[in-house]
Design an enzyme around this catalytic site. Structure first.
Site, PDB file in Angstrom:
ATOM      1  N   TYR A   1       0.852  -1.193   0.000  1.00 57.78           N
ATOM      2  CA  TYR A   1       0.000   0.000   0.000  1.00 57.78           C
ATOM      3  C   TYR A   1       0.889   1.246   0.000  1.00 57.78           C
ATOM      4  O   TYR A   1       1.184   1.812   1.055  1.00 57.78           O
ATOM      5  CB  TYR A   1      -0.906   0.017   1.235  1.00 57.78           C
ATOM      6  CG  TYR A   1      -1.775  -1.215   1.403  1.00 57.78           C
ATOM      7  CD1 TYR A   1      -2.874  -1.441   0.581  1.00 57.78           C
ATOM      8  CD2 TYR A   1      -1.502  -2.148   2.403  1.00 57.78           C
ATOM      9  CE1 TYR A   1      -3.677  -2.558   0.748  1.00 57.78           C
ATOM     10  CE2 TYR A   1      -2.293  -3.271   2.576  1.00 57.78           C
ATOM     11  CZ  TYR A   1      -3.383  -3.474   1.743  1.00 57.78           C
ATOM     12  OH  TYR A   1      -4.172  -4.580   1.909  1.00 57.78           O
TER      13      TYR A   1
ATOM     14  N   TRP B   1      -4.080   6.279   2.284  1.00 57.03           N
ATOM     15  CA  TRP B   1      -5.437   5.746   2.354  1.00 57.03           C
ATOM     16  C   TRP B   1      -6.235   6.520   3.400  1.00 57.03           C
ATOM     17  O   TRP B   1      -5.719   6.891   4.448  1.00 57.03           O
ATOM     18  CB  TRP B   1      -5.418   4.261   2.711  1.00 57.03           C
ATOM     19  CG  TRP B   1      -5.552   3.362   1.523  1.00 57.03           C
ATOM     20  CD1 TRP B   1      -6.675   2.705   1.108  1.00 57.03           C
ATOM     21  CD2 TRP B   1      -4.520   2.989   0.592  1.00 57.03           C
ATOM     22  NE1 TRP B   1      -6.405   1.964  -0.028  1.00 57.03           N
ATOM     23  CE2 TRP B   1      -5.103   2.126  -0.360  1.00 57.03           C
ATOM     24  CE3 TRP B   1      -3.173   3.329   0.463  1.00 57.03           C
ATOM     25  CZ2 TRP B   1      -4.373   1.577  -1.422  1.00 57.03           C
ATOM     26  CZ3 TRP B   1      -2.448   2.788  -0.584  1.00 57.03           C
ATOM     27  CH2 TRP B   1      -3.043   1.921  -1.513  1.00 57.03           C
TER      28      TRP B   1
ATOM     29  N   TYR C   1       1.264  -1.022  -6.832  1.00 49.83           N
ATOM     30  CA  TYR C   1      -0.138  -1.185  -6.438  1.00 49.83           C
ATOM     31  C   TYR C   1      -1.056  -1.116  -7.660  1.00 49.83           C
ATOM     32  O   TYR C   1      -0.838  -0.298  -8.571  1.00 49.83           O
ATOM     33  CB  TYR C   1      -0.552  -0.101  -5.438  1.00 49.83           C
ATOM     34  CG  TYR C   1      -2.010  -0.176  -5.039  1.00 49.83           C
ATOM     35  CD1 TYR C   1      -2.425  -1.051  -4.045  1.00 49.83           C
ATOM     36  CD2 TYR C   1      -2.976   0.604  -5.686  1.00 49.83           C
ATOM     37  CE1 TYR C   1      -3.770  -1.144  -3.690  1.00 49.83           C
ATOM     38  CE2 TYR C   1      -4.318   0.523  -5.331  1.00 49.83           C
ATOM     39  CZ  TYR C   1      -4.705  -0.350  -4.345  1.00 49.83           C
ATOM     40  OH  TYR C   1      -6.033  -0.447  -4.004  1.00 49.83           O
TER      41      TYR C   1
ATOM     42  N   ASP D   1     -13.236  -5.206   2.575  1.00 44.35           N
ATOM     43  CA  ASP D   1     -13.255  -5.390   1.127  1.00 44.35           C
ATOM     44  C   ASP D   1     -13.956  -6.651   0.625  1.00 44.35           C
ATOM     45  O   ASP D   1     -14.784  -6.597  -0.279  1.00 44.35           O
ATOM     46  CB  ASP D   1     -11.817  -5.413   0.599  1.00 44.35           C
ATOM     47  CG  ASP D   1     -11.066  -4.137   0.886  1.00 44.35           C
ATOM     48  OD1 ASP D   1     -11.555  -3.323   1.691  1.00 44.35           O
ATOM     49  OD2 ASP D   1      -9.977  -3.949   0.323  1.00 44.35           O
TER      50      ASP D   1
ATOM     51  N   ARG E   1      -5.667 -13.280   0.198  1.00 39.89           N
ATOM     52  CA  ARG E   1      -6.195 -12.076  -0.453  1.00 39.89           C
ATOM     53  C   ARG E   1      -7.515 -12.387  -1.169  1.00 39.89           C
ATOM     54  O   ARG E   1      -7.865 -13.560  -1.376  1.00 39.89           O
ATOM     55  CB  ARG E   1      -5.177 -11.548  -1.472  1.00 39.89           C
ATOM     56  CG  ARG E   1      -3.839 -11.148  -0.892  1.00 39.89           C
ATOM     57  CD  ARG E   1      -3.913  -9.876  -0.087  1.00 39.89           C
ATOM     58  NE  ARG E   1      -4.289  -8.745  -0.920  1.00 39.89           N
ATOM     59  CZ  ARG E   1      -4.475  -7.505  -0.463  1.00 39.89           C
ATOM     60  NH1 ARG E   1      -4.347  -7.257   0.816  1.00 39.89           N
ATOM     61  NH2 ARG E   1      -4.810  -6.532  -1.287  1.00 39.89           N
TER      62      ARG E   1
ATOM     63  N   TYR F   1      -8.253 -12.317   4.495  1.00 34.83           N
ATOM     64  CA  TYR F   1      -8.577 -10.897   4.534  1.00 34.83           C
ATOM     65  C   TYR F   1      -9.762 -10.608   5.459  1.00 34.83           C
ATOM     66  O   TYR F   1      -9.668 -10.829   6.657  1.00 34.83           O
ATOM     67  CB  TYR F   1      -8.796 -10.423   3.098  1.00 34.83           C
ATOM     68  CG  TYR F   1      -8.303  -9.019   2.798  1.00 34.83           C
ATOM     69  CD1 TYR F   1      -7.070  -8.580   3.243  1.00 34.83           C
ATOM     70  CD2 TYR F   1      -9.069  -8.143   2.040  1.00 34.83           C
ATOM     71  CE1 TYR F   1      -6.617  -7.296   2.950  1.00 34.83           C
ATOM     72  CE2 TYR F   1      -8.623  -6.860   1.739  1.00 34.83           C
ATOM     73  CZ  TYR F   1      -7.401  -6.446   2.209  1.00 34.83           C
ATOM     74  OH  TYR F   1      -6.962  -5.175   1.910  1.00 34.83           O
ATOM     75  N   TRP F   2     -10.902 -10.155   4.949  1.00 33.84           N
ATOM     76  CA  TRP F   2     -12.043  -9.797   5.794  1.00 33.84           C
ATOM     77  C   TRP F   2     -13.079 -10.918   5.895  1.00 33.84           C
ATOM     78  O   TRP F   2     -14.213 -10.680   6.309  1.00 33.84           O
ATOM     79  CB  TRP F   2     -12.704  -8.526   5.271  1.00 33.84           C
ATOM     80  CG  TRP F   2     -11.895  -7.295   5.548  1.00 33.84           C
ATOM     81  CD1 TRP F   2     -11.016  -6.690   4.702  1.00 33.84           C
ATOM     82  CD2 TRP F   2     -11.885  -6.516   6.752  1.00 33.84           C
ATOM     83  NE1 TRP F   2     -10.442  -5.590   5.299  1.00 33.84           N
ATOM     84  CE2 TRP F   2     -10.956  -5.456   6.558  1.00 33.84           C
ATOM     85  CE3 TRP F   2     -12.552  -6.622   7.979  1.00 33.84           C
ATOM     86  CZ2 TRP F   2     -10.696  -4.501   7.539  1.00 33.84           C
ATOM     87  CZ3 TRP F   2     -12.282  -5.665   8.957  1.00 33.84           C
ATOM     88  CH2 TRP F   2     -11.377  -4.629   8.735  1.00 33.84           C
TER      89      TRP F   2
ATOM     90  N   GLU G   1      -0.909  -6.874   9.285  1.00 34.48           N
ATOM     91  CA  GLU G   1      -2.160  -6.287   8.828  1.00 34.48           C
ATOM     92  C   GLU G   1      -3.367  -6.941   9.502  1.00 34.48           C
ATOM     93  O   GLU G   1      -4.298  -6.259   9.921  1.00 34.48           O
ATOM     94  CB  GLU G   1      -2.242  -6.435   7.305  1.00 34.48           C
ATOM     95  CG  GLU G   1      -3.387  -5.700   6.648  1.00 34.48           C
ATOM     96  CD  GLU G   1      -3.359  -5.833   5.127  1.00 34.48           C
ATOM     97  OE1 GLU G   1      -4.227  -5.232   4.469  1.00 34.48           O
ATOM     98  OE2 GLU G   1      -2.458  -6.543   4.589  1.00 34.48           O
TER      99      GLU G   1
END
Length: 441
Positions: free
Chosen positions: A32, A36, A84, A169, A201, A360-361, A404
């Protein structure tokens, strides 16, 4: 003589220093490389404890990308980088008549600046009133943008038009949207999977949907009216709206100090309507917590995620609902497991078949959501559970460092030597500093 190892808080400071770019902080190197939106908000909290000038510059830098209509984009491309995707050429924000000269994205993120500004003011021992006065109107303009452009039913709940706007995301909640979306097979030049494990991811097919939405917005020149009328992704998100409500609350407090009577009156009107609609529309009696609403298809998306608990931070539920929600999901429920086998708080319901503790989420623990929920629990006087979530947060940061996100399974954590995603991640370091240093709680 051997060099004395840095303490963990010193390591956190080093992370912020290394990611500082002269006027803003990147989330982490490579993965990143730009500024942001909500990352910078949380990062500013960490800076406020150790270097208030940098906290202020972080906020100023973010506001430098604000559009003429008050919109604040989710990425500001201050610098050049090829690490990115999608970059500024894909977003093409210049297509909007409202965009600034600075290259930005054309979508936003959860609006945290209001409460971040109040937190920084408190951390300064109320000495930074001039800075509050400097940036107040710009942040208020952002709230005005949301309530006049993202609330088509005038109900006090704003919509997001892209999954990246949620901040969460690839939550499984969006699977309901993607299954009906006919996205083309775009040529992807993904860079994220070159920096971190691709299995942690979002998938390539999910990215096709992400890019398709951006292509639609570009064809409409980022016109909010056309997006509201035609966009396939139109969601009232409990996390996003909770951040806006909490920021309203902070702007009301700060506006009173500045004697901004007109703005405070308007904020109060938005706030009252927002809280009433939130409880009426986004609270699920069946699930005993808050869920998403799909405006395009007029339906609830009945999934429980860490976002379901963000309303605690904004003071949305009454005490009875708050206690029932925490008892059901944290004290004896699925997010902690019947035998406490999960850390608090997984980003998605561990009992769901869509739960993925590594991707990830879709399941992992995220430090910023834990910080939000921790603050929310304290707000309702639930100190024991608040300390539990703080303990679990500090445990993974102390054990693995400033990654992260982290695996929520306690038995698996014993076999791991690192977290997931990017390392030396700025908001993980910043919120670690805040949780250790903040004496205003």
């Amino acid at each position: 003589m051997a060099k004395k190892p840095h303490s963990k808080i010193e390591q956190a400071k080093i992370v912020l220093e290394k990611n500082w770019q002269g006027s803003f902080t990147i989330p982490c190197e490579g993965l990143y490389p730009f500024q942001w939106n909500w990352d910078s908000g949380f990062i500013a909290l960490g800076w406020a404890h150790i270097n208030m000038d940098r906290a202020k510059q972080e906020i100023r830098s973010l506001l430098s990308g604000q559009w003429k209509n008050g919109f604040i984009p989710h990425i500001l491309f201050h610098n050049e980088s090829d690490s990115y995707f999608p970059g500024p050429e894909v977003h093409a924000s210049y297509l909007s008549p409202h965009s600034p000269a600075l290259k930005t994205s054309g979508i936003t993120q959860p609006p945290v600046l209001g409460f971040v500004l109040e937190e920084c003011f408190k951390i300064s021992h109320n000495e930074e009133l001039d800075f509050v006065r400097e940036v107040f109107d710009a942040i208020y303009h952002n709230h005005h943008y949301f309530y006049t452009n993202r609330d088509p039913k005038n109900e006090g709940l704003v919509y997001i038009c892209h999954n990246w706007e949620a901040g969460t995301d690839n939550t499984p909640v969006w699977d309901e949207i993607w299954k009906d979306l006919e996205s083309p097979e775009y040529q992807l030049d993904r860079r994220d999977t070159k920096h971190v494990d691709a299995s942690n991811r979002p998938s390539n097919r999910e990215y096709q949907h992400y890019i398709h939405l951006i292509e639609l917005f570009k064809s409409w020149k980022y016109d909010d009216g056309l997006i509201a009328s035609n966009g396939p992704f139109l969601i009232q998100d409990p996390l996003f709206n909770a951040m806006l409500i909490k920021s309203n609350e902070s702007l009301i407090n700060l506006g009173n100090l500045l004697e901004k009577k007109e703005q405070v009156s308007q904020l109060r009107r938005w706030q009252q309507k927002a809280k009433e609609s939130f409880n009426k529309k986004l609270y699920s009696k069946e699930l005993g917590t808050y869920v998403y609403y799909d405006l395009r298809n007029e339906r609830h998306l009945n999934y429980v995620s860490s976002s379901s608990f963000a309303p605690l931070f904004a003071g949305v539920p009454n005490q009875e609902i708050a206690e029932e929600m925490v008892r059901w999901y944290f004290e004896k429920g699925t997010f902690s497991g019947n035998k406490g086998q999960f850390l608090l708080c997984a980003s998605f319901d561990p009992k769901s078949t869509s739960f993925d503790p590594k991707r990830y989420w879709r399941g992992p623990v995220w430090i910023n959501l834990n910080w939000i929920i921790y603050r929310g629990l304290l707000r309702y006087g639930m100190k024991d559970v608040a300390e539990k979530i703080k303990h679990d947060t500090m445990y993974v940061l102390n054990k693995f460092g400033f990654y992260e996100y982290f695996d929520p399974r306690k038995e698996v954590l014993n076999t791991l030597d690192k977290g997931y995603g990017g390392n030396n991640f700025s908001w993980s370091a910043a919120l670690y500093i805040d949780m250790l240093k903040n004496t205003n709680l």
